[in-house]
Design a protein around this motif. Sequence first.
Motif, mmCIF file in Angstrom:
data_model
loop_
_atom_site.group_PDB
_atom_site.id
_atom_site.type_symbol
_atom_site.label_atom_id
_atom_site.label_comp_id
_atom_site.label_asym_id
_atom_site.label_seq_id
_atom_site.Cartn_x
_atom_site.Cartn_y
_atom_site.Cartn_z
ATOM 1 N N GLN A 18 13.887 -11.991 7.042
ATOM 2 C CA GLN A 18 13.123 -10.956 7.743
ATOM 3 C C GLN A 18 11.934 -11.602 8.453
ATOM 4 O O GLN A 18 11.692 -12.802 8.336
ATOM 5 N N ASP A 39 16.881 -18.045 2.201
ATOM 6 C CA ASP A 39 15.940 -17.007 1.785
ATOM 7 C C ASP A 39 16.154 -16.720 0.298
ATOM 8 O O ASP A 39 17.238 -16.973 -0.241
ATOM 9 N N ASN A 41 16.461 -13.827 -0.712
ATOM 10 C CA ASN A 41 17.367 -12.679 -0.690
ATOM 11 C C ASN A 41 18.530 -12.928 0.267
ATOM 12 O O ASN A 41 18.464 -13.809 1.120
ATOM 13 N N VAL A 62 18.094 -19.050 -1.983
ATOM 14 C CA VAL A 62 17.411 -20.187 -2.594
ATOM 15 C C VAL A 62 15.917 -19.875 -2.712
ATOM 16 O O VAL A 62 15.332 -19.247 -1.838
ATOM 17 N N VAL A 64 12.789 -21.747 -2.318
ATOM 18 C CA VAL A 64 12.452 -23.042 -1.712
ATOM 19 C C VAL A 64 11.315 -23.768 -2.435
ATOM 20 O O VAL A 64 10.972 -24.884 -2.084
ATOM 21 N N SER A 65 10.754 -23.146 -3.472
ATOM 22 C CA SER A 65 9.758 -23.848 -4.280
ATOM 23 C C SER A 65 10.397 -24.544 -5.488
ATOM 24 O O SER A 65 9.701 -25.174 -6.279
ATOM 25 N N ALA A 91 9.184 -19.965 5.168
ATOM 26 C CA ALA A 91 9.011 -19.114 3.977
ATOM 27 C C ALA A 91 7.579 -19.210 3.465
ATOM 28 O O ALA A 91 7.012 -20.299 3.374
ATOM 29 N N VAL A 113 5.080 -22.033 -3.419
ATOM 30 C CA VAL A 113 5.905 -21.378 -2.397
ATOM 31 C C VAL A 113 5.475 -21.809 -0.988
ATOM 32 O O VAL A 113 6.312 -22.094 -0.128
ATOM 33 N N LEU A 140 5.021 -23.540 9.080
ATOM 34 C CA LEU A 140 4.177 -22.371 9.342
ATOM 35 C C LEU A 140 2.824 -22.542 8.680
ATOM 36 O O LEU A 140 2.739 -22.817 7.476
ATOM 37 N N THR A 190 4.679 -7.959 10.644
ATOM 38 C CA THR A 190 6.017 -8.245 10.110
ATOM 39 C C THR A 190 6.182 -7.384 8.858
ATOM 40 O O THR A 190 5.210 -6.777 8.380
ATOM 41 N N GLY A 193 3.657 -8.658 6.485
ATOM 42 C CA GLY A 193 2.296 -8.348 6.958
ATOM 43 C C GLY A 193 1.934 -6.903 6.691
ATOM 44 O O GLY A 193 0.837 -6.595 6.208
HETATM 45 N N1 LIG Z 1 2.612 -11.952 9.005
HETATM 46 C C1 LIG Z 1 1.417 -12.506 9.075
HETATM 47 O O1 LIG Z 1 0.398 -11.835 9.220
HETATM 48 C C2 LIG Z 1 1.286 -14.014 8.990
HETATM 49 C C3 LIG Z 1 0.117 -14.607 9.506
HETATM 50 C C4 LIG Z 1 -0.016 -15.981 9.432
HETATM 51 C C5 LIG Z 1 1.001 -16.750 8.866
HETATM 52 N N2 LIG Z 1 2.117 -16.144 8.395
HETATM 53 C C6 LIG Z 1 3.148 -16.990 7.788
HETATM 54 O O2 LIG Z 1 4.386 -16.768 8.419
HETATM 55 C C7 LIG Z 1 5.448 -16.997 7.501
HETATM 56 C C8 LIG Z 1 6.411 -15.831 7.503
HETATM 57 O O3 LIG Z 1 5.685 -14.648 7.288
HETATM 58 P P1 LIG Z 1 6.285 -13.197 7.549
HETATM 59 O O4 LIG Z 1 5.137 -12.359 7.939
HETATM 60 O O5 LIG Z 1 7.489 -13.239 8.398
HETATM 61 O O6 LIG Z 1 6.675 -12.807 6.030
HETATM 62 P P2 LIG Z 1 7.745 -11.777 5.418
HETATM 63 O O7 LIG Z 1 7.261 -11.476 4.044
HETATM 64 O O8 LIG Z 1 7.996 -10.652 6.342
HETATM 65 O O9 LIG Z 1 9.068 -12.676 5.314
HETATM 66 C C9 LIG Z 1 9.059 -13.831 4.507
HETATM 67 C C10 LIG Z 1 10.470 -14.176 4.083
HETATM 68 O O10 LIG Z 1 10.349 -15.346 3.241
HETATM 69 C C11 LIG Z 1 11.163 -15.154 2.090
HETATM 70 N N3 LIG Z 1 10.612 -15.930 0.967
HETATM 71 C C12 LIG Z 1 9.447 -15.733 0.296
HETATM 72 N N4 LIG Z 1 9.323 -16.606 -0.698
HETATM 73 C C13 LIG Z 1 10.429 -17.393 -0.685
HETATM 74 C C14 LIG Z 1 10.891 -18.450 -1.484
HETATM 75 N N5 LIG Z 1 10.187 -18.905 -2.538
HETATM 76 N N6 LIG Z 1 12.078 -19.038 -1.175
HETATM 77 C C15 LIG Z 1 12.816 -18.581 -0.128
HETATM 78 N N7 LIG Z 1 12.433 -17.563 0.660
HETATM 79 C C16 LIG Z 1 11.260 -16.968 0.382
HETATM 80 C C17 LIG Z 1 11.129 -13.654 1.811
HETATM 81 O O11 LIG Z 1 12.236 -13.240 1.024
HETATM 82 C C18 LIG Z 1 11.136 -13.093 3.240
HETATM 83 O O12 LIG Z 1 12.457 -12.856 3.700
HETATM 84 C C19 LIG Z 1 4.781 -17.261 6.140
HETATM 85 O O13 LIG Z 1 4.703 -18.659 5.921
HETATM 86 C C20 LIG Z 1 3.396 -16.679 6.323
HETATM 87 O O14 LIG Z 1 2.433 -17.268 5.485
HETATM 88 C C21 LIG Z 1 2.285 -14.801 8.433
#
Ligand SMILES: NC(=O)c1ccc[n+]([C@@H]2O[C@H](COP(=O)([O-])OP(=O)(O)OC[C@H]3O[C@@H](n4cnc5c(N)ncnc54)[C@H](O)[C@@H]3O)[C@@H](O)[C@H]2O)c1
Length: 249
Positions: A18, A39, A41, A62, A64-65, A91, A113, A140, A190, A193
């Motif tokens: 996602q 992911d 999931n 998986v 990833v940590s 992730a 993570v 990221l 997202t 977010g």
């Molecule tokens: N959305 C924001 O505001 C924002 C801002 C700055 C940075 N980021 C970074 O962007 C990246 C993605 O964020 P997003 O907003 O799309 O998040 P999200 O929560 O919408 O999606 C994250 C995805 O990562 C997967 N995930 C989480 N932990 C995991 C693990 N241990 N192993 C495998 N998969 C795992 C989740 O299942 C999910 O599908 C992250 O690194 C986040 O820190 C996000």
Amino acid sequence: MAYQTHEGRTAVVTGAGQGFGRVIAVELAARGADVAVLDLNDAPETVAEIESLGRRTVSIKVDVSDPAQVKEARMRVDAELGVADILVNNAGVYPFRDFFDLDYDYWRQILAVNLDSQFLMAQAFAPGMRDGGWGRIVNLASNSLGLAVPALTHYMASKGGAIGFTRGLATDLAPYGITVNAVAPTASRTPGGEANIAEEILDGVANMQAIKRSGVATDIVGAVCFLSSDDSAFVTGQTIMADGGLVRL
Ligand SMILES: NC(=O)c1ccc[n+]([C@@H]2O[C@H](COP(=O)([O-])OP(=O)(O)OC[C@H]3O[C@@H](n4cnc5c(N)ncnc54)[C@H](O)[C@@H]3O)[C@@H](O)[C@H]2O)c1
């Protein structure tokens, strides 16, 4: 169909179920890559979108940590798509928690993570890139490092680590034709977010940006595609702030 800048490439995107990761995985496929979707999931929507573009994909559940699960994932990618030459370490988790409510186990969990995973994934996939003489790693980060957002100490430490990791690894992998860069989004709408970031923070951050709207899942994909293509061959160790013009380097 986008430009075929990634034709013949094999990419691995973590957290591709996602949010940013899903958009990145699908756009890399649109630009010609086969894409492994990693992911925690299942990721049926991402897989369906990639397949509808005529690209090959594999969905791997998986954490990833976890070092053993990451090694296993590398073997599955090799077996099902071949050696990967692009890795997007997307992730991540970003729960807000006050410093006085943190404990060591929680701190370790966030660091594992958000930061350890980038190390584990790079260790798993960089050898294949080295052997092929070409590779792109995109990590990221976050623009929160440049801001005074409360209750994010653990997260900011992990993302600061990601930028340091990017800078160090860029030097070590440059001799093998591998570049390593980071992309730093802003507070974005997202799924993660919207679940983690309070409305007043999303709106407050947007109002400080030059471009005054919250980020959305598509806002960083162009930067990631640039950094994972031949176009960025002479760019390494950098962090691109894809954040609406808020934090300036
Ligand atoms: N959305 C924001 O505001 C924002 C801002 C700055 C940075 N980021 C970074 O962007 C990246 C993605 O964020 P997003 O907003 O799309 O998040 P999200 O929560 O919408 O999606 C994250 C995805 O990562 C997967 N995930 C989480 N932990 C995991 C693990 N241990 N192993 C495998 N998969 C795992 C989740 O299942 C999910 O599908 C992250 O690194 C986040 O820190 C996000």
